[in-house]
Design an enzyme around this catalytic site. Structure first.
Site, PDB file in Angstrom:
ATOM      1  N   LYS A   1       0.812  -1.201   0.000  1.00 36.41           N
ATOM      2  CA  LYS A   1       0.000   0.000   0.000  1.00 36.41           C
ATOM      3  C   LYS A   1       0.860   1.271   0.000  1.00 36.41           C
ATOM      4  O   LYS A   1       2.051   1.231   0.292  1.00 36.41           O
ATOM      5  CB  LYS A   1      -0.949   0.000   1.205  1.00 36.41           C
ATOM      6  N   ASN A   2       0.229   2.405  -0.304  1.00 36.75           N
ATOM      7  CA  ASN A   2       0.942   3.683  -0.329  1.00 36.75           C
ATOM      8  C   ASN A   2       1.508   4.046   1.034  1.00 36.75           C
ATOM      9  O   ASN A   2       2.503   4.769   1.135  1.00 36.75           O
ATOM     10  CB  ASN A   2      -0.002   4.798  -0.788  1.00 36.75           C
TER      11      ASN A   2
END
Length: 376
Positions: free
Chosen positions: A185-186
């Protein structure tokens, strides 16, 4: 076979300061849930307008416990999209409810809100919209629909940390909002997630759900009034998250730059359908996902192998989940959701992560052209 370094489709960015801070946690002797988790919850809450935030050990746990918090169980229906990681529907099954799928929008690839009305029945209790690749579902339409029918919303915002709807960041408004902090994920804590809640009473109830239903008493004893899970996050993971929250806006800025380079350099003659470019709120570019030309869809495995031979990693996010055996056994079949099926059969996930260079994007695009030509 290329001699260049293999380029994966994603890679987390962990700086030396964060690594040192994780070491400090390990040396402290307090490595499970503790002060670092409290600090990260406070930092997330501050970012999201002061709403209560509670950490858990996965985005999946966040969704499932969110459903339990809403009292959803056997006999209830929850509407969601078939175009997501299978956890989105698995959590509905986990609480004994029934996932009801609605087809995807062909442009955004998110749930088609115009079709949700037809899927609502007297047993419908909640909606789980998914922000695919970080592109937000239309929050105005979503929340109006939920309010009209008296439904809870548990936003699967696993991929959209840092995205916005209008002038508001995802998570800073709405009903319950679930984020994933998985390694791809970011924003990552290696594994983990959180639920953004409406008020402190919900937060207290959620705290019980994430740790065996326990309430600590002033005299040192405890009480357990209801079922609870084992879903708390560790301080080791939270230390990673505290490092990430300092950098996530820079990460997302770089992701936007890389996505723009893909668009600028891409050859339309290749016949791929690119993801939506200028849709409101797409601020984080969690993934870059072209759709293969229809003629190459049956040869996606060959395309992925060809890209690997060029030293490029390619993912598939996601096959339409209603075609999995688990859901076929529950009555679903090919043709139920044609848009999601088409996208699921043609989608590929190309490399996009903050440490990539502009030259890396050019290398990916060149490899796509080479492999496409070889298969044509």
């Amino acid at each position: 076979m290329t001699n260049q370094t293999f380029l994966p489709f994603t890679r987390p960015s962990i700086d030396e300061r964060t690594i040192a801070e994780v070491g400090e946690v390990l040396r402290s002797g307090w490595i499970t849930t503790g002060p670092k988790c409290a600090q990260l919850e406070a930092a997330l809450s501050e970012r999201l307008g002061g709403r209560p935030v509670r950490l858990v050990n996965s985005g999946t746990a966040s969704l499932e416990l969110g459903l339990r918090l809403c009292g959803i169980g056997p006999g209830d229906e929850v509407i969601t999209t078939p175009l997501s990681w299978v956890a989105t529907a698995n959590v509905v099954l986990a609480v004994g409810a029934t996932p009801v799928f609605v087809d995807a929008d062909p442009v955004t690839r998110n749930i088609d809100l115009s079709q949700v009305q037809r899927a609502i029945t007297p047993r419908t209790r909640a909606l789980i919209p998914v922000d695919l690749a970080g592109l937000p579902v239309d929050r105005d339409l979503l929340n109006a629909l939920a309010q009209k029918h008296g439904l809870r919303v548990i936003e699967d915002a696993a991929q959209s940390f840092g995205s916005r709807w209008g002038d508001r960041e995802i998570g800073s408004f709405g009903d319950l909002v679930s984020f994933s902090f998985h390694a791809n994920k970011n924003f990552t804590t290696s594994e983990g997630g959180c639920l953004v809640l409406n008020n402190e009473e919900e937060a207290r109830q959620f705290e019980k759900l994430r740790l065996q239903g326990v309430t600590r008493l002033p005299d040192g004893g405890m009480e357990v009034e209801a079922w609870g899970s084992k879903a708390n996050l560790t301080d080791v993971a939270a230390a990673i998250g505290l490092g990430q929250i300092r950098q996530v806006d820079d990460f997302n800025r770089r992701r936007r730059e890389l996505a723009e380079r893909y668009f600028a350099r891409w050859d339309p003659a290749l016949g791929f359908a690119l993801p939506p470019r200028d849709v409101e709120g797409h601020g984080n570019w969690h993934m870059f996902q072209p759709l293969l030309p229809a003629r190459l869809a049956p040869r996606r495995g060959e395309f992925i192998a060809g890209m690997k031979a060029q030293g490029i990693g390619v993912g598939v996010h996601y096959p339409a989940m209603h075609l999995f055996s688990l859901f076929r056994q529950r009555g679903h079949a090919a043709g139920d959701f044609p848009v999601a099926e088409d996208i699921g059969a043609r989608t590929i996930t190309l490399p996009l992560f903050p440490a990539m260079t502009d030259a890396d994007v050019d290398r990916v695009i060149d490899a796509v052209a080479t492999v496409t030509a070889a298969l044509s």
